[in-house]
Design an enzyme around this catalytic site. Structure first.
Site, PDB file in Angstrom:
ATOM      1  N   PHE A  14       6.250   1.594   8.399  1.00 22.44           N
ATOM      2  CA  PHE A  14       6.641   1.440   6.992  1.00 22.44           C
ATOM      3  C   PHE A  14       6.076   2.627   6.216  1.00 22.44           C
ATOM      4  CE2 PHE A  14       2.502  -0.516   7.444  1.00 22.44           C
ATOM      5  CZ  PHE A  14       1.828  -0.266   6.258  1.00 22.44           C
ATOM      6  N   GLY A  34       4.956  -4.907   5.822  1.00 23.81           N
ATOM      7  CA  GLY A  34       4.620  -4.014   6.935  1.00 23.81           C
ATOM      8  C   GLY A  34       3.187  -4.225   7.391  1.00 23.81           C
ATOM      9  N   ASP A  75      -7.065  -2.201   1.961  1.00 21.56           N
ATOM     10  CA  ASP A  75      -6.656  -1.150   1.041  1.00 21.56           C
ATOM     11  C   ASP A  75      -6.557   0.130   1.864  1.00 21.56           C
ATOM     12  OD1 ASP A  75      -5.947  -0.811  -1.831  1.00 21.56           O
ATOM     13  OD2 ASP A  75      -7.323   0.874  -1.616  1.00 21.56           O
ATOM     14  N   TYR A  81       4.739   5.763   4.642  1.00 20.04           N
ATOM     15  CA  TYR A  81       4.712   7.183   4.973  1.00 20.04           C
ATOM     16  C   TYR A  81       4.801   7.456   6.475  1.00 20.04           C
ATOM     17  CZ  TYR A  81       3.142   7.576   0.118  1.00 20.04           C
ATOM     18  OH  TYR A  81       3.075   7.499  -1.256  1.00 20.04           O
ATOM     19  N   THR A  97      -2.256  -9.792   1.144  1.00 20.34           N
ATOM     20  CA  THR A  97      -1.368  -8.642   0.943  1.00 20.34           C
ATOM     21  C   THR A  97       0.026  -9.120   0.596  1.00 20.34           C
ATOM     22  OG1 THR A  97      -0.411  -6.644   1.925  1.00 20.34           O
ATOM     23  CG2 THR A  97      -0.769  -8.473   3.424  1.00 20.34           C
TER      24      THR A  97
HETATM   25  P1  ITT Z   1      -1.156  -4.885  -0.924  1.00 20.08           P
HETATM   26  O1  ITT Z   1      -2.085  -4.281  -1.968  1.00 20.08           O
HETATM   27  O2  ITT Z   1      -0.438  -6.099  -1.388  1.00 20.08           O
HETATM   28  O3  ITT Z   1      -1.828  -5.067   0.402  1.00 20.08           O
HETATM   29  P2  ITT Z   1       0.111  -2.268  -1.036  1.00 20.08           P
HETATM   30  O4  ITT Z   1       1.243  -1.668  -0.264  1.00 20.08           O
HETATM   31  O5  ITT Z   1       0.135  -2.118  -2.536  1.00 20.08           O
HETATM   32  O6  ITT Z   1       0.028  -3.816  -0.615  1.00 20.08           O
HETATM   33  P3  ITT Z   1      -2.202  -0.545  -0.883  1.00 20.08           P
HETATM   34  O7  ITT Z   1      -2.518  -0.575  -2.329  1.00 20.08           O
HETATM   35  O8  ITT Z   1      -3.347  -0.628   0.105  1.00 20.08           O
HETATM   36  O9  ITT Z   1      -1.236  -1.726  -0.468  1.00 20.08           O
HETATM   37  O10 ITT Z   1      -1.352   0.756  -0.597  1.00 20.08           O
HETATM   38  C1  ITT Z   1      -1.235   1.224   0.697  1.00 20.08           C
HETATM   39  C2  ITT Z   1      -0.104   2.240   0.749  1.00 20.08           C
HETATM   40  O11 ITT Z   1      -0.488   3.296   1.629  1.00 20.08           O
HETATM   41  C3  ITT Z   1       1.132   1.616   1.349  1.00 20.08           C
HETATM   42  O12 ITT Z   1       1.944   1.016   0.358  1.00 20.08           O
HETATM   43  C4  ITT Z   1       1.767   2.826   2.028  1.00 20.08           C
HETATM   44  O13 ITT Z   1       2.428   3.608   1.068  1.00 20.08           O
HETATM   45  C5  ITT Z   1       0.563   3.612   2.506  1.00 20.08           C
HETATM   46  N1  ITT Z   1       0.183   3.206   3.871  1.00 20.08           N
HETATM   47  C6  ITT Z   1      -0.924   2.507   4.233  1.00 20.08           C
HETATM   48  N2  ITT Z   1      -0.919   2.249   5.558  1.00 20.08           N
HETATM   49  C7  ITT Z   1       0.207   2.802   6.036  1.00 20.08           C
HETATM   50  C8  ITT Z   1       0.782   2.856   7.320  1.00 20.08           C
HETATM   51  O14 ITT Z   1       0.228   2.254   8.361  1.00 20.08           O
HETATM   52  N3  ITT Z   1       1.934   3.501   7.453  1.00 20.08           N
HETATM   53  C9  ITT Z   1       2.535   4.091   6.415  1.00 20.08           C
HETATM   54  N4  ITT Z   1       2.078   4.068   5.160  1.00 20.08           N
HETATM   55  C10 ITT Z   1       0.912   3.431   4.960  1.00 20.08           C
END
Ligand code: ITT
Length: 198
Positions: A154, A13, A71, A156, A9
């Protein structure tokens, strides 16, 4: 012998939470950066499972390493489960979460109570040295708040209210969030699956 996990990742966060949740597994857990690696995965899947698998497959590791990825995203029922797999890209990858969160609040301005229902979803994929891939899914149900609350977590988190606690996931301590979150639940299930292998 498997002695480490590289967690694929770029999200600081996520890695903070993942390290805390996986600490009791007794394996070294490294972020991509700490392992000296970078990847550039096009998240072309239309499910969390598909994208988590794409992320682990993009990392070449040795035979003592498990590659894991997460994801995840926010599904808002009144918005047809948006932003869903597009949560990171919603309104543009570089748009601040202050703006993204306010946009979701504004889109729900006519909705009250359970009409504001939402959930966080997390799928963890693990690529084992023998090429097998395991997945585990976790969710947490909640409602979208009327304003941002809290400084923790982090993304949302400031608009995701946990009804039983009357607090947003940004108002929980890291331990409290990890105990009930989508990520905590998915990783706990993954740890169970790995205990049979390690
Ligand atoms: P990696 O692919 O590098 O892991 P990313 O942030 O792009 O990082 P995702 O494609 O899985 O990862 O997107 C997940 C998004 O969903 C993340 O950026 C947040 O906007 C939201 N999200 C997921 N888990 C969350 C949490 O625990 N609290 C708040 N927002 C969350």
């Amino acid at each position: 012998m498997i002695d480490r996990i590289i967690f694929a990742t770029e999200n600081p966060g996520k890695i903070r939470e993942v390290k805390a949740i996986l600490a009791d597994l007794g394996l070294e857990v490294l972020s991509l950066k700490e392992a000296g690696l970078t990847t550039n995965v096009a998240e072309t899947g239309d499910t969390f499972e598909a994208n988590a698998i794409l992320k682990v497959k993009a990392v070449a590791a040795d035979d003592h390493t498990i590659v894991m990825a997460d994801d995840s995203g926010l599904e808002v029922d009144a918005l047809g489960k948006e932003p869903g797999v597009y949560s990171a890209r919603y309104l543009g990858e570089d748009t601040s979460y202050r703006v993204k969160n306010q946009a979701i609040i504004d889109r729900l301005s006519e909705k009250t109570g359970l009409e504001r229902s939402a959930r966080f979803v997390c799928v963890i994929a693990a690529l084992l040295p023998n090429g097998n891939i395991l997945t585990a899914r976790g969710t947490i149900e909640g409602v979208i708040g009327y304003e941002e609350r809290g400084e923790g977590g982090f993304g949302y988190d400031p608009i995701f209210m946990v009804p039983e606690l009357g607090r947003s996931t940004a108002e929980l301590t890291a331990e409290e969030k990890n105990a009930i979150s989508h990520r905590g639940r998915a990783l706990t299930e993954m740890k169970e699956k790995l205990r049979g292998i390690l």
